[in-house]
Design an enzyme around this catalytic site. Structure first.
Site, PDB file in Angstrom:
ATOM      1  N   HIS A 104       2.155  -4.243  -0.356  1.00 57.44           N
ATOM      2  CA  HIS A 104       1.450  -3.129   0.289  1.00 57.44           C
ATOM      3  C   HIS A 104       0.058  -3.565   0.729  1.00 57.44           C
ATOM      4  O   HIS A 104      -0.364  -3.272   1.859  1.00 57.44           O
ATOM      5  CB  HIS A 104       1.354  -1.953  -0.681  1.00 57.44           C
ATOM      6  CG  HIS A 104       0.493  -0.837  -0.182  1.00 57.44           C
ATOM      7  ND1 HIS A 104       0.991   0.198   0.591  1.00 57.44           N
ATOM      8  CD2 HIS A 104      -0.838  -0.585  -0.329  1.00 57.44           C
ATOM      9  CE1 HIS A 104       0.008   1.035   0.890  1.00 57.44           C
ATOM     10  NE2 HIS A 104      -1.113   0.577   0.339  1.00 57.44           N
ATOM     11  N   GLU A 105      -0.664  -4.269  -0.136  1.00 63.19           N
ATOM     12  CA  GLU A 105      -2.003  -4.728   0.223  1.00 63.19           C
ATOM     13  C   GLU A 105      -1.940  -5.752   1.349  1.00 63.19           C
ATOM     14  O   GLU A 105      -2.827  -5.784   2.215  1.00 63.19           O
ATOM     15  CB  GLU A 105      -2.716  -5.302  -1.000  1.00 63.19           C
ATOM     16  CG  GLU A 105      -2.939  -4.308  -2.129  1.00 63.19           C
ATOM     17  CD  GLU A 105      -3.648  -3.038  -1.678  1.00 63.19           C
ATOM     18  OE1 GLU A 105      -4.470  -3.113  -0.731  1.00 63.19           O
ATOM     19  OE2 GLU A 105      -3.380  -1.973  -2.268  1.00 63.19           O
ATOM     20  N   HIS A 108      -1.990  -4.052   4.602  1.00 62.60           N
ATOM     21  CA  HIS A 108      -3.324  -3.734   5.127  1.00 62.60           C
ATOM     22  C   HIS A 108      -3.930  -4.944   5.844  1.00 62.60           C
ATOM     23  O   HIS A 108      -4.600  -4.786   6.880  1.00 62.60           O
ATOM     24  CB  HIS A 108      -4.244  -3.291   3.993  1.00 62.60           C
ATOM     25  CG  HIS A 108      -3.950  -1.916   3.475  1.00 62.60           C
ATOM     26  ND1 HIS A 108      -3.816  -0.830   4.308  1.00 62.60           N
ATOM     27  CD2 HIS A 108      -3.763  -1.449   2.216  1.00 62.60           C
ATOM     28  CE1 HIS A 108      -3.569   0.256   3.575  1.00 62.60           C
ATOM     29  NE2 HIS A 108      -3.515  -0.105   2.309  1.00 62.60           N
TER      30      HIS A 108
END
Length: 233
Positions: A104-105, A108
């Site tokens: 998920h990071e 980003h």
């Protein structure tokens, strides 16, 4: 005053209670799901840091440094210094949950690479939001002290509305990062196919915390509007 209409209890206080309950439930739900799927080690034995490095390298983001930071679920991507910061519960863990959070990071970081519009908008809002979060309530109270000065109160409410806007803009940023993570992990390079649904549950629960934050802040804004709208001459 702020919590009362005249000498009676302010019925709009129920909005604060609703927001608090929603936020507490969302916080519990994400921790519950992370703890549940943190018990499942990925069969390939990849750690969160290794998964993040693999995803970033595949995306041609070799320049992004991966750091280990203290805390639990404090993971974040810093677009300012181009670092991916993984918490102790993620960095060295081989659990399905940890790999999902790391991915998920990375989502980003890829958003930053591709100049994802909502992420750019959110970054542009940060200075105004910092001002709004710090000055809105003090301005409202000052306006009350100086004889219900509606100009100061209105400015305070508009500044608080910026915080709500920021929370709303955050939603597509977080959902998109999770979507990117799921697509990457579904490729089969890091997880088995039956492990991906576990990640979906972890990231889905995490997304709810942002939804809860937006709802809670919006309810606070609604309360301010109802209180000071009713107090206008």
């Amino acid at each position: 005053m702020y919590g009362y209409y005249g000498y009676g209890f302010d019925p709009t206080f129920i909005l604060i209670i609703i927001g608090l309950v929603i936020s507490l439930w969302a916080s519990w739900f994400v921790k519950h799901n992370f703890n549940k799927y943190d018990q499942y080690d990925s069969r390939r034995g990849t750690t969160g840091a290794e998964a993040a490095r693999y995803i970033l390298d595949q995306a041609r983001l070799q320049n992004i440094q991966i750091n280990r930071i203290s805390g639990n679920l404090t993971d974040n991507y810093n677009p300012g210094d181009k670092t991916l910061n993984l918490s102790e519960s993620t960095y060295g863990s081989t659990s399905v949950a940890a790999i999902g959070v790391a991915a998920h990071e990375c989502g980003h970081a890829i958003q930053d690479q591709k100049s994802y519009a909502p992420m750019r908008l959110r970054a542009a809002l940060v200075p105004a939001v910092n001002l709004g979060s710090q000055a809105s309530i003090p301005l409202i109270f000052i306006g009350m002290i100086f004889g219900m000065n509606h100009t100061l109160i209105s400015i305070g409410i508009w500044l608080f509305a910026l915080v709500v806007l920021f929370q709303v803009v955050t939603l597509p940023v977080e959902f998109n990062a999770s979507g990117r993570a799921i697509r990457i992990l579904s490729s089969g390079d890091l997880l088995e196919s039956d492990e991906v649904p576990m990640v979906k549950k972890v990231l889905g629960a995490a997304a709810l915390t942002y939804v809860a934050a937006a709802i809670s802040t919006a309810l606070q804004l609604l309360r301010l509007i109802l209180i000071f709208g009713n107090n206008r001459d």
